[in-house]
Scaffold this motif. Structure first.
Motif, PDB file in Angstrom:
ATOM      1  N   ASP A  36      38.482 -13.053   8.861  1.00  0.00           N
ATOM      2  CA  ASP A  36      38.908 -13.628  10.134  1.00  0.00           C
ATOM      3  C   ASP A  36      38.362 -12.823  11.313  1.00  0.00           C
ATOM      4  O   ASP A  36      38.294 -13.334  12.432  1.00  0.00           O
ATOM      5  CB  ASP A  36      40.440 -13.662  10.238  1.00  0.00           C
ATOM      6  N   LEU A  37      38.002 -11.577  11.061  1.00  0.00           N
ATOM      7  CA  LEU A  37      37.586 -10.675  12.139  1.00  0.00           C
ATOM      8  C   LEU A  37      36.075 -10.507  12.273  1.00  0.00           C
ATOM      9  O   LEU A  37      35.553 -10.411  13.382  1.00  0.00           O
ATOM     10  CB  LEU A  37      38.231  -9.305  11.949  1.00  0.00           C
ATOM     11  N   LEU A  38      35.376 -10.445  11.164  1.00  0.00           N
ATOM     12  CA  LEU A  38      33.935 -10.163  11.224  1.00  0.00           C
ATOM     13  C   LEU A  38      33.145 -11.157  12.078  1.00  0.00           C
ATOM     14  O   LEU A  38      32.276 -10.741  12.847  1.00  0.00           O
ATOM     15  CB  LEU A  38      33.348 -10.053   9.818  1.00  0.00           C
ATOM     16  N   PRO A  39      33.424 -12.458  12.015  1.00  0.00           N
ATOM     17  CA  PRO A  39      32.628 -13.401  12.817  1.00  0.00           C
ATOM     18  C   PRO A  39      32.779 -13.221  14.329  1.00  0.00           C
ATOM     19  O   PRO A  39      31.912 -13.635  15.080  1.00  0.00           O
ATOM     20  CB  PRO A  39      33.155 -14.778  12.384  1.00  0.00           C
ATOM     21  N   VAL A  40      33.865 -12.615  14.796  1.00  0.00           N
ATOM     22  CA  VAL A  40      34.055 -12.471  16.240  1.00  0.00           C
ATOM     23  C   VAL A  40      33.401 -11.206  16.792  1.00  0.00           C
ATOM     24  O   VAL A  40      33.333 -11.022  18.000  1.00  0.00           O
ATOM     25  CB  VAL A  40      35.549 -12.540  16.641  1.00  0.00           C
ATOM     26  N   ILE A  41      32.895 -10.357  15.919  1.00  0.00           N
ATOM     27  CA  ILE A  41      32.162  -9.171  16.366  1.00  0.00           C
ATOM     28  C   ILE A  41      30.758  -9.614  16.765  1.00  0.00           C
ATOM     29  O   ILE A  41      30.089 -10.322  16.014  1.00  0.00           O
ATOM     30  CB  ILE A  41      32.085  -8.108  15.252  1.00  0.00           C
ATOM     31  N   HIS A  42      30.319  -9.214  17.934  1.00  0.00           N
ATOM     32  CA  HIS A  42      28.979  -9.576  18.417  1.00  0.00           C
ATOM     33  C   HIS A  42      27.939  -9.186  17.369  1.00  0.00           C
ATOM     34  O   HIS A  42      28.040  -8.121  16.745  1.00  0.00           O
ATOM     35  CB  HIS A  42      28.698  -8.873  19.743  1.00  0.00           C
ATOM     36  N   LYS A  43      26.938 -10.015  17.195  1.00  0.00           N
ATOM     37  CA  LYS A  43      25.904  -9.779  16.170  1.00  0.00           C
ATOM     38  C   LYS A  43      25.300  -8.386  16.259  1.00  0.00           C
ATOM     39  O   LYS A  43      25.009  -7.767  15.239  1.00  0.00           O
ATOM     40  CB  LYS A  43      24.785 -10.818  16.293  1.00  0.00           C
ATOM     41  N   SER A  44      25.094  -7.899  17.464  1.00  0.00           N
ATOM     42  CA  SER A  44      24.460  -6.585  17.626  1.00  0.00           C
ATOM     43  C   SER A  44      25.369  -5.435  17.200  1.00  0.00           C
ATOM     44  O   SER A  44      24.896  -4.322  16.986  1.00  0.00           O
ATOM     45  CB  SER A  44      24.017  -6.377  19.068  1.00  0.00           C
ATOM     46  N   LEU A  45      26.664  -5.688  17.067  1.00  0.00           N
ATOM     47  CA  LEU A  45      27.624  -4.656  16.657  1.00  0.00           C
ATOM     48  C   LEU A  45      28.176  -4.891  15.257  1.00  0.00           C
ATOM     49  O   LEU A  45      28.880  -4.029  14.721  1.00  0.00           O
ATOM     50  CB  LEU A  45      28.804  -4.606  17.642  1.00  0.00           C
ATOM     51  N   ARG A  46      27.888  -6.056  14.690  1.00  0.00           N
ATOM     52  CA  ARG A  46      28.472  -6.427  13.399  1.00  0.00           C
ATOM     53  C   ARG A  46      28.013  -5.462  12.311  1.00  0.00           C
ATOM     54  O   ARG A  46      26.825  -5.223  12.117  1.00  0.00           O
ATOM     55  CB  ARG A  46      28.084  -7.853  13.030  1.00  0.00           C
ATOM     56  N   PRO A  47      28.953  -4.883  11.582  1.00  0.00           N
ATOM     57  CA  PRO A  47      28.588  -3.913  10.538  1.00  0.00           C
ATOM     58  C   PRO A  47      27.934  -4.587   9.337  1.00  0.00           C
ATOM     59  O   PRO A  47      28.199  -5.749   9.039  1.00  0.00           O
ATOM     60  CB  PRO A  47      29.932  -3.296  10.157  1.00  0.00           C
ATOM     61  N   SER A  48      27.102  -3.834   8.637  1.00  0.00           N
ATOM     62  CA  SER A  48      26.486  -4.350   7.418  1.00  0.00           C
ATOM     63  C   SER A  48      27.438  -4.239   6.237  1.00  0.00           C
ATOM     64  O   SER A  48      27.289  -4.937   5.248  1.00  0.00           O
ATOM     65  CB  SER A  48      25.190  -3.588   7.116  1.00  0.00           C
TER      66      SER A  48
END
Length: 164
Positions: A36-48
């Motif tokens: 529910d949380l990962l998609p709302v993180i901006h792509k440039s900050l999204r963790p691998s």
């Protein structure tokens, strides 16, 4: 980048935070599901990758303290979000809205420096990934209506009651 997550049981239900290695909040909300949380993180900050932890140090302490009544416990927690100039400024302004003193979308737009941009102010709330730490729940409709909230109107209502 590897991030870390932890879920805390609160009076309002499970609350999960995703943080950087240094402890800055990337995303958070009243859910036990990391998806529910990962998609709302901006792509440039999204963790691998996201590794679960039992405790996120100061972030976990702040979550617990806030829900137990220390409404300022969230204020010192670092948050990492990115977006355009208006979004970044609007999120900074959200962090200045005091607990127990909700403001309207119209007043929030004015505080953000763009009084006519009420929809843009509402969009800043909607795009906020770090719920609680960037307290978008403190923004309401003119006349006291709740407006929207990613985690549900009932959670928003309970947060405002908790802070009053």
């Amino acid at each position: 980048m590897t991030a870390y997550s932890s879920t805390v049981d609160t009076q309002l239900g499970p609350f999960t935070a995703v943080t950087t290695a240094s402890g800055a909040v990337l995303a958070s909300g009243w859910t036990a599901r990391i998806d529910d949380l990962l998609p709302v993180i901006h792509k440039s900050l999204r963790p691998s990758a996201v590794a679960p932890r039992a405790d996120l140090g100061d972030v976990t302490k702040a979550i617990v303290a806030y829900h137990e009544g220390d409404l300022t416990a969230i204020d010192a927690i670092e948050v990492h979000q990115t977006g355009g100039e208006f979004l970044l400024h609007a999120w900074d302004i959200l962090r200045t809205v005091p607990a127990g003193k909700p403001t309207t979308y119209m007043d929030y737009a004015a505080l953000s420096g763009r009084p006519a941009a009420i929809r843009a102010a509402a969009m800043a709330c909607a795009r906020n990934a770090a719920a609680l730490f960037v307290p978008c729940h403190r923004i309401t409709r003119t006349g006291g209506g709740m407006g929207g909230f990613r985690w549900g109107i009932e959670i928003k209502r309970q947060l405002l009651a908790h802070e009053s």
